[in-house]
Design a protein around this motif. Structure first.
Motif, PDB file in Angstrom:
ATOM      1  N   ALA A 147       7.205  14.553 -40.598  1.00 56.55           N
ATOM      2  CA  ALA A 147       8.361  13.911 -39.892  1.00 56.55           C
ATOM      3  C   ALA A 147       7.666  13.434 -38.434  1.00 56.55           C
ATOM      4  CB  ALA A 147       8.971  14.228 -39.552  1.00 56.55           C
ATOM      5  N   GLN A 148       6.808  13.877 -38.105  1.00 50.23           N
ATOM      6  CA  GLN A 148       5.813  13.513 -37.228  1.00 50.23           C
ATOM      7  C   GLN A 148       4.813  12.684 -36.878  1.00 50.23           C
ATOM      8  OE1 GLN A 148       7.321  17.863 -33.898  1.00 50.23           O
ATOM      9  NE2 GLN A 148       4.874  17.472 -34.838  1.00 50.23           N
ATOM     10  N   THR A 149       4.000  13.117 -37.792  1.00 42.29           N
ATOM     11  CA  THR A 149       2.753  12.043 -38.234  1.00 42.29           C
ATOM     12  C   THR A 149       3.047  10.958 -37.968  1.00 42.29           C
ATOM     13  OG1 THR A 149       2.477  13.197 -39.943  1.00 42.29           O
ATOM     14  CG2 THR A 149       0.694  13.673 -38.167  1.00 42.29           C
ATOM     15  N   GLY A 150       4.684  10.768 -39.313  1.00 40.90           N
ATOM     16  CA  GLY A 150       5.248   9.594 -40.239  1.00 40.90           C
ATOM     17  C   GLY A 150       5.147   9.058 -38.778  1.00 40.90           C
ATOM     18  N   SER A 151       5.975   8.924 -37.657  1.00 39.29           N
ATOM     19  CA  SER A 151       6.014   8.286 -36.985  1.00 39.29           C
ATOM     20  C   SER A 151       5.054   7.062 -36.081  1.00 39.29           C
ATOM     21  CB  SER A 151       7.360   8.440 -36.247  1.00 39.29           C
ATOM     22  OG  SER A 151       8.496   9.617 -36.254  1.00 39.29           O
ATOM     23  N   VAL A 152       4.187   8.664 -36.456  1.00 41.78           N
ATOM     24  CA  VAL A 152       3.244   7.887 -35.700  1.00 41.78           C
ATOM     25  C   VAL A 152       2.440   6.896 -36.086  1.00 41.78           C
ATOM     26  CG1 VAL A 152       0.498   9.051 -34.568  1.00 41.78           C
ATOM     27  CG2 VAL A 152       2.366   9.998 -34.063  1.00 41.78           C
ATOM     28  N   ILE A 153       2.033   6.717 -37.198  1.00 41.91           N
ATOM     29  CA  ILE A 153       1.391   6.143 -38.485  1.00 41.91           C
ATOM     30  C   ILE A 153       2.401   5.205 -38.680  1.00 41.91           C
ATOM     31  CG2 ILE A 153       1.246   5.761 -40.787  1.00 41.91           C
ATOM     32  CD1 ILE A 153       0.532   9.093 -41.388  1.00 41.91           C
ATOM     33  N   GLN A 154       3.607   5.456 -38.364  1.00 42.57           N
ATOM     34  CA  GLN A 154       4.255   3.748 -38.717  1.00 42.57           C
ATOM     35  C   GLN A 154       4.149   2.979 -36.976  1.00 42.57           C
ATOM     36  OE1 GLN A 154       6.023   3.111 -40.976  1.00 42.57           O
ATOM     37  NE2 GLN A 154       6.912   0.920 -40.180  1.00 42.57           N
ATOM     38  N   GLN A 155       3.858   3.152 -36.274  1.00 44.88           N
ATOM     39  CA  GLN A 155       3.368   3.137 -34.414  1.00 44.88           C
ATOM     40  C   GLN A 155       1.974   2.173 -34.877  1.00 44.88           C
ATOM     41  OE1 GLN A 155       3.481   5.668 -31.397  1.00 44.88           O
ATOM     42  NE2 GLN A 155       3.194   4.586 -30.157  1.00 44.88           N
ATOM     43  N   TYR A 156       1.257   2.923 -34.992  1.00 48.69           N
ATOM     44  CA  TYR A 156      -0.155   2.630 -34.995  1.00 48.69           C
ATOM     45  C   TYR A 156      -0.416   1.911 -37.076  1.00 48.69           C
ATOM     46  CZ  TYR A 156      -1.041   4.801 -30.224  1.00 48.69           C
ATOM     47  OH  TYR A 156      -0.171   4.885 -29.036  1.00 48.69           O
ATOM     48  N   HIS A 157      -0.265   2.405 -37.943  1.00 50.40           N
ATOM     49  CA  HIS A 157      -1.214   1.979 -38.497  1.00 50.40           C
ATOM     50  C   HIS A 157      -1.286   0.584 -38.967  1.00 50.40           C
ATOM     51  CE1 HIS A 157      -3.045   2.131 -42.960  1.00 50.40           C
ATOM     52  NE2 HIS A 157      -1.888   2.146 -43.288  1.00 50.40           N
ATOM     53  N   PHE A 158       0.058  -0.179 -39.146  1.00 54.39           N
ATOM     54  CA  PHE A 158      -0.404  -1.612 -39.781  1.00 54.39           C
ATOM     55  C   PHE A 158      -0.239  -2.149 -38.642  1.00 54.39           C
ATOM     56  CE2 PHE A 158       3.591   0.685 -42.274  1.00 54.39           C
ATOM     57  CZ  PHE A 158       2.861  -0.057 -43.794  1.00 54.39           C
ATOM     58  N   ALA A 159      -0.801  -1.822 -37.549  1.00 56.16           N
ATOM     59  CA  ALA A 159      -1.073  -3.185 -36.378  1.00 56.16           C
ATOM     60  C   ALA A 159      -2.477  -2.519 -37.002  1.00 56.16           C
ATOM     61  CB  ALA A 159      -0.431  -2.222 -35.202  1.00 56.16           C
ATOM     62  N   LEU A 160      -3.211  -1.105 -37.323  1.00 59.38           N
ATOM     63  CA  LEU A 160      -4.875  -1.651 -36.927  1.00 59.38           C
ATOM     64  C   LEU A 160      -4.873  -2.194 -37.943  1.00 59.38           C
ATOM     65  CD1 LEU A 160      -5.077   1.992 -36.405  1.00 59.38           C
ATOM     66  CD2 LEU A 160      -6.401   0.513 -35.198  1.00 59.38           C
ATOM     67  N   ILE A 161      -3.859  -1.933 -39.819  1.00 55.66           N
ATOM     68  CA  ILE A 161      -5.593  -3.079 -40.416  1.00 55.66           C
ATOM     69  C   ILE A 161      -3.802  -4.542 -41.162  1.00 55.66           C
ATOM     70  CG2 ILE A 161      -4.616  -0.252 -42.335  1.00 55.66           C
ATOM     71  CD1 ILE A 161      -2.551  -1.551 -43.627  1.00 55.66           C
TER      72      ILE A 161
END
Length: 532
Positions: free
Chosen positions: A477-491
């Motif tokens: 859950a914690q990493t999921g929130s981080v991924i949501q915050q950064y991943h789509f901005a990066l890709i």
């Protein structure tokens, strides 16, 4: 050159392929962590109903001996004006065969997952729902106890569905040894690549067949930026994760939920679990996407866009990367909005857990009529008339046969995809897609080719393994929130990976990514031992 108009809307893969693509599986492992304790409500109520006969859907059941039932079915898709007309036509068949009616609830792509999460949390009653590993996550919902185990229901009420799908694919859907989703059978040995608008490729004399990777597309994309005002070179939206959905393009495969940290390299005999966001492949991809963003290949608000249906209809995208490219995919996606596409595969066909679970239909734990819901699933997978109603609509109104003997359909005279009132283009979402009519004469025979490909393609090393997230739920859950915050901005190239990627990885560390990787490795190692 203007795009050649063609006959009829069609599925876009997902998932799918859409999109799609998905992940996780079982085998000797304990699965996804759902304890799936059976309660009295799990037990079949209509014990008097006979099991359906093979090939007849629920034809082995005497409808006159069954009490009337209305089922509710939730799935995603662009709103269809004539949905109620299609529902009424389906109900005539369902009423006669299993004394059932169905309420179709089609939710737009941007709202579907949130809607289902709210309903699940509230314990709202419903019967059937679309699920996958890329939308309305299958493994997460099983872990929540949202779905019923289907093994006994499949054996008793859907024997034809059960035997039609290969056993290795049912194994991919097992969690703690049980099946919680009926596979909507389609292409599972999916290669991934690119789809380019044919008219633009021809206009700029661009040979898509000579490309082998995303970077090779840049000469065409540069021309689009320079000369095609109002057209975005590359399609991007957050419901299609063009990194995580196409792991084989990067030489990897997923473990568990597609976006959760912890993949492995397909050519690694030791199957070492790695954090895919920490790999050279992710770094290079995010750098490429940043370059593309700065060159104007993406729309500026790409990282926040959840639905691009209207833009596709208006012809505003020149290319899609991470595109499923199986047999017949040249009449997919952009075609359903009037534009021919040229596809090129950049990865080899491979049967993965992710792809196998790209599209399923589950029965809710809150269903009051799970037996009848399974009878519906048998029918939607075996009754071609019923299946093609939900896939393509009503003959004469939403389509006409252009070659009935070969099962080819097209739009009624004078109609367009926008005017006919029912053209969902998602026949992969409802049942056995190989029962679908062809929407172009060039597709005739592709279903047989696809089944052959499914049967003969290589399988991923972990096909049949299912990750049990129980001990790392908090970290996921914690990493999921981080991924949501950064991943789509990066890709999407919105943020610079030179600064954004180190921040992303640091926050993943603090959120517990190492514990997730270690747990996945432990479970993989244990599963591999059972296969020796």
């Amino acid at each position: 050159m203007k795009a050649a108009k063609r006959k009829l809307p069609v599925w876009f893969g997902i998932p799918l392929l859409l999109a799609v693509a998905a992940s996780g599986c079982t085998g000797g492992n304990t699965g996804d962590g759902s304890k799936a304790v059976e309660k009295p409500q799990d037990k079949p109520k209509e014990t008097a109903a006979k099991a359906p006969e093979a090939g007849s859907g629920a034809g082995g059941t005497d409808a006159s001996k069954l009490p009337p039932v209305e089922l509710t079915y939730y799935y995603q898709g662009a709103p269809q004006k004539d949905l109620k007309l299609v529902e009424e036509a389906m109900n005539k068949i369902l009423k006669a065969k299993i004394n059932t009616t169905i309420k179709l609830n089609q939710i737009d792509l941007g709202s579907f997952e949130q809607k289902m999460n709210v309903m699940t949390a509230a314990g709202d009653p419903y019967d059937l729902v679309f699920t996958s590993t890329w939308s309305n996550n299958y493994f997460q919902n099983v872990a929540k106890g949202a779905y019923l185990p289907l093994d006994e229901l499949l054996d008793k009420y859907a024997p034809t569905l059960k035997k039609t799908v290969p056993a290795k694919m049912w194994d991919a859907a097992r969690v703690n040894g049980k099946i919680y989703g009926a596979l909507n059978y389609q292409i599972v040995a999916m290669p991934y690549g690119v789809n380019i608008r044919k008219d633009l490729a021809e206009k700029y004399h661009f040979d898509v067949d000579k490309t082998t990777k995303y970077e090779d597309l840049e000469p065409l994309l540069d021309q689009v930026v320079k000369n095609e005002k109002g057209i975005y070179p590359v399609k991007f939206y957050t419901k299609w994760d063009h990194f995580n959905v196409a792991a084989p393009y990067f030489g990897m495969d997923t473990i568990g939920e597609d976006s959760s940290p912890g993949w492995y390299y397909l050519n690694d005999p030791k199957i070492k679990v790695v954090n895919q966001y920490e790999t050279p492949e992710y770094k290079q991809f995010s750098e490429l996407m940043r370059k593309w963003y700065l060159k104007g290949y993406f729309r500026k608000d790409a990282a926040s866009v959840t639905d691009v249906t209207a833009e596709i209809k208006a012809g505003k995208y020149a290319a899609q990367i991470a595109k499923p490219t199986g047999p017949g995919s040249d009449t997919v996606d952009i075609l359903r909005f009037g534009f021919d596409g040229i596809l090129k595969s950049y990865s080899k066909p491979l049967v993965t857990t992710s792809r196998t679970l790209a599209t399923l239909t589950a029965i809710s734990k809150t269903s009051k009529n799970p037996e009848r819901a399974m009878m519906f699933l048998e029918l939607i997978n075996t009754d071609k008339e019923l299946y093609n109603l939900i896939a393509h609509g009503i003959e004469g109104k939403h389509y006409v046969f252009t070659d009935k003997e070969k099962g080819v359909i097209g739009l009624p005279p004078g109609a367009t995809p926008e005017s006919i009132g029912y053209a969902p283009g998602t026949d992969w979402m409802y049942g056995n897609q190989f029962n679908s009519y062809y929407i172009d004469k060039r597709d005739v025979g592709n279903w047989e080719k696809t089944i052959k490909l499914n049967n003969e393609a290589d399988t991923a090393p972990l096909l049949g393994f299912s990750f049990n997230p129980e001990t790392v739920k908090t970290e996921l859950a914690q990493t999921g929130s981080v991924i949501q915050q950064y991943h789509f901005a990066l890709i999407s190239g919105t943020i610079d990976p030179a600064t954004g990627l180190p921040e992303f990885l640091d926050k993943l560390k603090k959120a517990g990514v190492d514990k997730i990787i270690a747990e996945k490795q432990k479970q993989v190692d244990e599963w591999v031992k059972t296969k020796k």
